[in-house]
Write an enzyme that holds these catalytic residues in place. Sequence first.
Site, PDB file in Angstrom:
ATOM      1  CB  SER A  35      31.570  40.410  39.808  1.00  0.00           C
ATOM      2  OG  SER A  35      32.418  40.539  38.692  1.00  0.00           O
ATOM      3  CD  GLU A  87      36.226  37.980  43.035  1.00  0.00           C
ATOM      4  OE1 GLU A  87      36.412  37.055  42.218  1.00  0.00           O
ATOM      5  OE2 GLU A  87      35.634  39.028  42.725  1.00  0.00           O
ATOM      6  CG  HIS A 136      34.205  35.753  39.253  1.00  0.00           C
ATOM      7  ND1 HIS A 136      34.802  36.723  40.044  1.00  0.00           N
ATOM      8  CD2 HIS A 136      33.416  36.420  38.367  1.00  0.00           C
ATOM      9  CE1 HIS A 136      34.399  37.927  39.639  1.00  0.00           C
ATOM     10  NE2 HIS A 136      33.555  37.769  38.636  1.00  0.00           N
TER      11      HIS A 136
END
Length: 297
Positions: free
Chosen positions: A106, A202, A264
């Site tokens: 992330s 992503e 995620h």
Amino acid sequence: MQAGDTVAIVSPSGPPNAVMLRRGVERLEGLGLKVVIGAHALDRQELDHLAGSDAARAADLQAAWCDPAVSAVFCCRGGYGAARLLDRLDWNAMRAAGRKVLVGSSDITALHNAFAIELGVPTLHGPMPASKILADEKPPEPRSWESLQAALFGAPGVVHGDRVLVPGRAEGVLSGGNLSLLASMCGTRWQPSFRGRIAFLEDVTEEPYRIDRMLTQLLQAGVFDGVRGIALGSWVDCGDPYPVLLDRLGPLGVPVVAGLPVGHGSPQMSVWLGALGVIDTESCSLAGRIGDREQAR
């Protein structure tokens, strides 16, 4: 890595939940690892989205990386703030410390990208010790936990997706991470480049038009020039991103595999960035000699 190694946990981004962090520590210790926690890992800065001051977070990260006893540095969670540390780190000192493993995902994309550029080391994109996927009251999500252990202890990884956007096969060093973070690094010293590489992307909670905007920014900045293939991970709470992804990435004319459970959501499989990977749309997979002993290319 092997049982008995020492790993450090630091907080370069958002503040962790102390209970979840402790649970994550216990689970890493259950793998036979010795765990040390950064001095400022539980700090909370006046800006509530940061785990302490930039100086303190950078100092913890650098101290952990430069500690000769530490084999791996785990980022306890994502959120926001890692990019604020990049111009505070002594990259010469960190280069001198030699090769070890950085683990996170992330917001930690900022570190993955900068470590590749500054240090030339592979880094592990995977779940973090104060995240729900590893540190919930329930046992860790099994596939995520098994994938993390396999990656840490040297087993090759294979991750299967659920769709093919452009058929073909490609081989190259895997690079990338969270799309928002990659776009935010355009125009900086750490601007990403996928030339000769497989791009991994992503994101979470981004509307398709925002995904379009960020991809357009990367395309216009030349980040995709010379890319060999594209591996698309999870797009949690992003609506239906695939029409935009195909519209923006399809014209590049390289293989695109999608629906990989990396990023995620659950499960969160672990993959090595900065190491050789292969995407094969016939098997809808990302695989390769992905391990911490692989030299970044």
